[in-house]
Motif scaffolding. Structure first.
Motif, PDB file in Angstrom:
ATOM      1  N   GLY A  13       4.565   1.480  -9.360  1.00  0.00           N
ATOM      2  CA  GLY A  13       3.931   2.349  -8.363  1.00  0.00           C
ATOM      3  C   GLY A  13       2.422   2.286  -8.366  1.00  0.00           C
ATOM      4  N   PHE A  14       1.848   1.582  -9.344  1.00  0.00           N
ATOM      5  CA  PHE A  14       0.387   1.417  -9.474  1.00  0.00           C
ATOM      6  C   PHE A  14      -0.350   2.737  -9.663  1.00  0.00           C
ATOM      7  N   LYS A  15       0.309   3.700 -10.272  1.00  0.00           N
ATOM      8  CA  LYS A  15      -0.377   4.957 -10.566  1.00  0.00           C
ATOM      9  C   LYS A  15      -1.404   4.720 -11.669  1.00  0.00           C
ATOM     10  N   ALA A  16      -2.586   5.334 -11.512  1.00  0.00           N
ATOM     11  CA  ALA A  16      -3.670   5.158 -12.486  1.00  0.00           C
ATOM     12  C   ALA A  16      -3.467   6.085 -13.681  1.00  0.00           C
ATOM     13  N   GLU A  50       7.877 -10.299 -10.010  1.00  0.00           N
ATOM     14  CA  GLU A  50       6.430 -10.479  -9.915  1.00  0.00           C
ATOM     15  C   GLU A  50       5.836  -9.554  -8.865  1.00  0.00           C
ATOM     16  N   GLY A  51       4.557  -9.228  -9.027  1.00  0.00           N
ATOM     17  CA  GLY A  51       3.814  -8.453  -8.052  1.00  0.00           C
ATOM     18  C   GLY A  51       2.566  -9.202  -7.650  1.00  0.00           C
ATOM     19  N   THR A  52       1.919  -8.725  -6.587  1.00  0.00           N
ATOM     20  CA  THR A  52       0.706  -9.368  -6.086  1.00  0.00           C
ATOM     21  C   THR A  52      -0.444  -8.370  -6.046  1.00  0.00           C
ATOM     22  N   MET A  53      -1.599  -8.828  -6.461  1.00  0.00           N
ATOM     23  CA  MET A  53      -2.818  -8.035  -6.392  1.00  0.00           C
ATOM     24  C   MET A  53      -3.785  -8.758  -5.459  1.00  0.00           C
ATOM     25  N   VAL A  54      -4.355  -8.002  -4.512  1.00  0.00           N
ATOM     26  CA  VAL A  54      -5.263  -8.587  -3.530  1.00  0.00           C
ATOM     27  C   VAL A  54      -6.667  -8.030  -3.746  1.00  0.00           C
ATOM     28  N   PHE A  86      -5.773   0.757  -4.587  1.00  0.00           N
ATOM     29  CA  PHE A  86      -4.658   1.495  -4.003  1.00  0.00           C
ATOM     30  C   PHE A  86      -3.489   0.554  -3.680  1.00  0.00           C
ATOM     31  N   LYS A  87      -2.315   1.178  -3.488  1.00  0.00           N
ATOM     32  CA  LYS A  87      -1.127   0.441  -3.080  1.00  0.00           C
ATOM     33  C   LYS A  87      -1.087   0.411  -1.561  1.00  0.00           C
ATOM     34  N   ASP A  88      -1.095  -0.779  -0.970  1.00  0.00           N
ATOM     35  CA  ASP A  88      -1.135  -0.853   0.491  1.00  0.00           C
ATOM     36  C   ASP A  88       0.272  -0.755   1.093  1.00  0.00           C
ATOM     37  N   LYS A  89       0.348  -0.843   2.414  1.00  0.00           N
ATOM     38  CA  LYS A  89       1.618  -0.647   3.121  1.00  0.00           C
ATOM     39  C   LYS A  89       2.666  -1.702   2.778  1.00  0.00           C
ATOM     40  N   THR A  90       2.200  -2.857   2.330  1.00  0.00           N
ATOM     41  CA  THR A  90       3.160  -3.925   1.992  1.00  0.00           C
ATOM     42  C   THR A  90       3.618  -3.832   0.539  1.00  0.00           C
ATOM     43  N   GLY A  91       3.070  -2.852  -0.202  1.00  0.00           N
ATOM     44  CA  GLY A  91       3.454  -2.685  -1.598  1.00  0.00           C
ATOM     45  C   GLY A  91       2.591  -3.439  -2.582  1.00  0.00           C
ATOM     46  N   GLN A  92       1.526  -4.099  -2.088  1.00  0.00           N
ATOM     47  CA  GLN A  92       0.623  -4.825  -2.956  1.00  0.00           C
ATOM     48  C   GLN A  92      -0.453  -3.899  -3.520  1.00  0.00           C
ATOM     49  N   LEU A  93      -0.972  -4.237  -4.664  1.00  0.00           N
ATOM     50  CA  LEU A  93      -2.106  -3.514  -5.226  1.00  0.00           C
ATOM     51  C   LEU A  93      -3.380  -4.122  -4.636  1.00  0.00           C
ATOM     52  N   THR A  94      -4.150  -3.308  -3.908  1.00  0.00           N
ATOM     53  CA  THR A  94      -5.372  -3.786  -3.276  1.00  0.00           C
ATOM     54  C   THR A  94      -6.576  -3.258  -4.031  1.00  0.00           C
ATOM     55  N   VAL A  95      -7.472  -4.163  -4.392  1.00  0.00           N
ATOM     56  CA  VAL A  95      -8.696  -3.820  -5.120  1.00  0.00           C
ATOM     57  C   VAL A  95      -9.871  -4.116  -4.211  1.00  0.00           C
TER      58      VAL A  95
END
Length: 217
Positions: free
Chosen positions: A94-97, A193-197, A207-216
């Motif tokens: 869930g990418f919670k901090a 696997e997951g993707t970070m952008v 934050f977690k974007d609408k596609t489920g990716q972690l966006t930095v």
């Protein structure tokens, strides 16, 4: 002949100046320079903020050993603690901090929550360390795909150059540090696997974007 003599004298003079400088270095200053050489090899010309970091000496540690919970010290007894720094850890799903501590010993990296060790990564098993080419402080520690590990560790570090340098020196894995552009893949666990952008914006955020990716940003 005079030009040759002048060139020889210039080289001798330079050699003597270098020798004098090196002999005058304190042990602390020598360690600083050795670490900065590693930082340069890993980040120079690759990551934003590197040039600004040059004027800031690395600290031995951001927190002292007695700042750690006694239960944690008990769990890692027998290992020499080399470096401790506060970090933000992002959950792999869930990418919670989460506020955590990164503890580096002579043999392992620990992600610590108060009195608990959340993850231990032995340097001998470390598969890689990734950061972006932008000015964010994200660090991904890549671990083996086995039952001992929950997945790769996603951290945000305030002193990213210092932290990565300490980690790769202690682990002796300088060649495994990658500075990536655009995006990177990380292991979530159980073969997933997951993707970070990484992108540029008006203010830093993760934050977690609408596609489920972690966006930095």
């Amino acid at each position: 002949f005079l030009m040759q003599t002048s060139e020889m004298l210039r080289k001798i003079c330079m050699r003597n100046l270098v020798r004098k400088y090196c002999r005058g270095l304190t042990a602390e200053r020598k360690v600083q320079l050795q670490q900065k050489v590693v930082t340069s090899a890993v980040f120079s010309g690759k990551k934003e903020g590197y040039l600004e970091s040059l004027s800031h000496p690395f600290l031995d540690t951001r927190l002292k050993e007695n700042d750690l919970n006694p239960k944690v010290l008990q769990l890692i007894r027998g290992e020499i603690i080399k470096y401790v720094t506060p970090v933000i850890k992002y959950d792999r799903n869930g990418f919670k901090a989460r506020e955590r501590l990164l503890v580096l010993t002579q043999s392992s990296a620990y992600v610590v929550e108060m009195a608990k060790i959340k993850q231990k990564i032995e340097y001998s098993t470390l598969k890689g360390i990734s950061t972006s080419n932008l000015s964010d402080g994200i660090v991904v520690i890549h671990v083996p795909d086995d039952n001992k590990q929950k997945g790769d560790v996603i951290l945000q570090c305030e002193h990213v150059f210092e932290t990565v340098t300490k980690l790769c020196i202690l682990a002796n894995k300088q060649s495994l540090v990658k500075v990536v552009k655009g995006s990177l893949r990380f292991r979530v666990g159980s073969g997933k696997e997951g993707t970070m952008v990484f992108t540029v914006g008006p203010e830093p955020q993760v934050f977690k974007d609408k596609t489920g990716q972690l966006t930095v940003v």
